[in-house]
Design an enzyme around this catalytic site. Structure first.
Site, PDB file in Angstrom:
ATOM      1  N   GLY A 157      -4.041  -0.311  -3.110  1.00  0.00           N
ATOM      2  CA  GLY A 157      -3.433   0.649  -2.205  1.00  0.00           C
ATOM      3  C   GLY A 157      -3.064   1.926  -2.940  1.00  0.00           C
ATOM      4  CB  CYS A 158      -2.580   5.385  -1.748  1.00  0.00           C
ATOM      5  SG  CYS A 158      -1.617   5.080  -0.250  1.00  0.00           S
ATOM      6  CE1 TYR A 159       3.639   6.424  -0.955  1.00  0.00           C
ATOM      7  CE2 TYR A 159       3.195   4.844   0.802  1.00  0.00           C
ATOM      8  CZ  TYR A 159       3.643   6.086   0.395  1.00  0.00           C
ATOM      9  OH  TYR A 159       4.103   6.985   1.333  1.00  0.00           O
TER      10      TYR A 159
END
Length: 344
Positions: free
Chosen positions: A148-150
């Site tokens: 995921g990006c986070y």
């Protein structure tokens, strides 16, 4: 040439894959799908791609894609990629999933946080797709679960410190993301009048990326890590700035912290460790696959503040997926990604 297919080509991560792959000299896109725009030319849906592609969107046709491609990217809602992966792997086609289907070590965690129908992990040779940590596993995998990006922004900032036992396992994380992180589908909360000149927190302490962070940080630490995570949407298109507050186990100075990061990432092209006193900015990684890391020691409280900046659509999604593809096919890891960030 590597023959590529993209399921979900008209979401933000899908079109970002197409932008980046347009300059990849070893790739040809053979198949793209969209349930919303099937039958239309990709350039009609996204005029930014005019002159780069002469290809139309199909409906989701797994058999057709698998017959034409060496690798498929899946940028679809939770549960879809697992079904595609099983068919692809049978035919020797590799899969890189930009969703959550293959991010977790066990199915129960996925089921708890994402729900939905899912075929499970059994019999699939897979890897978590963070190249700076899992390059060897990615090289051998049939299926890669793109982070995921986070979590990408957080894990890159904390793994060196946890591996070297520099910080303890109770971590507070504050992340700011551009609006594109909320996806392509319109909603009232994401329209201009709601987002402009406003920053808002959402899903505090209950974001679906938390178990992914905990899983990977705990593996780096060798013991269970506790994360308090507060994400925010900001009035910018792209970028994530994550700020992490960590208690130091011992009294280290700026130079010593810098050496921990510099040694860990000394051979990693896409991770740039800033000199002590320099802080990262989303502007300085815009449109690129780079992650910038900065930090500050708060001597009064014994707290280490770590800051990372990435482009959520590139290193946080599509760029990292291409980096994984390059590793899987044993070609230059920078291929298609050696791009100077857009500035200003």
């Amino acid at each position: 040439m590597i023959k590529v297919g993209i399921f979900g080509a008209t979401g933000y991560t899908g079109v970002e894959l197409m932008r980046l792959l347009s300059k990849h000299e070893k790739v040809k896109i053979e198949y793209i799908s969209s349930q919303s725009y099937a039958g239309k030319s990709i350039a009609d849906v996204y005029p930014s791609l005019t002159g780069f592609y002469d290809i139309s969107l199909d409906d989701v046709e797994v058999e057709k894609a698998v017959s034409k491609c060496d690798v498929v990217f899946t940028a679809l809602p939770a549960g879809y990629a697992s079904k595609i992966a099983r068919e692809a792997v049978k035919k020797g086609v590799k899969v890189i999933d930009l969703g959550a289907d293959f991010r977790f070590d066990d199915y129960s965690t996925y089921k708890e946080w994402y729900g939905g129908e899912y075929d499970g992990y059994d019999g699939i040779k897979r890897a978590y797709g963070l190249p700076e940590i899992y390059r060897d596993s990615i090289k051998e995998a049939d299926v890669v679960g793109n982070p995921g990006c986070y979590p990408t922004s957080v894990i890159l900032g904390l793994v060196p410190l946890l591996k070297e036992k520099v910080i303890d396992g109770n971590i507070i994380i504050d992340s700011k993301s551009g609006i594109s992180g909320a996806g392509h589908s319109p909603s009232q909360k994401n329209i201009y009048a709601e987002c402009n000149e406003s920053i808002r927190a959402y899903n505090v302490a209950n974001h679906r990326h938390v178990p992914e962070m905990v899983q990977e940080l705990s593996k780096a630490s060798g013991e269970k890590v506790s994360v308090v995570f507060a994400p925010h949407l900001t009035p910018m298109t792209r970028g994530i700035l994550s700020t992490m507050y960590c208690k130091l186990r011992e009294n280290l100075n700026q130079e010593e912290i810098y050496e921990v990061f510099a040694e860990f990432y000394k051979n990693e092209y896409f991770v740039k460790v800033l000199k002590p006193g320099a802080y990262p900015s989303t502007k300085n990684v815009y449109g690129s696959n780079f992650c910038h890391i900065g930090f500050e020691v708060d001597k009064a409280t014994g707290t280490l503040v770590v800051m990372t900046a990435i482009d959520n659509l590139v290193k946080g999604a599509s760029g990292q997926a291409i980096q994984n593809m390059n590793i899987m096919f044993e070609i230059e890891e920078k291929a298609g990604l050696d791009i100077v960030p857009v500035y200003p």
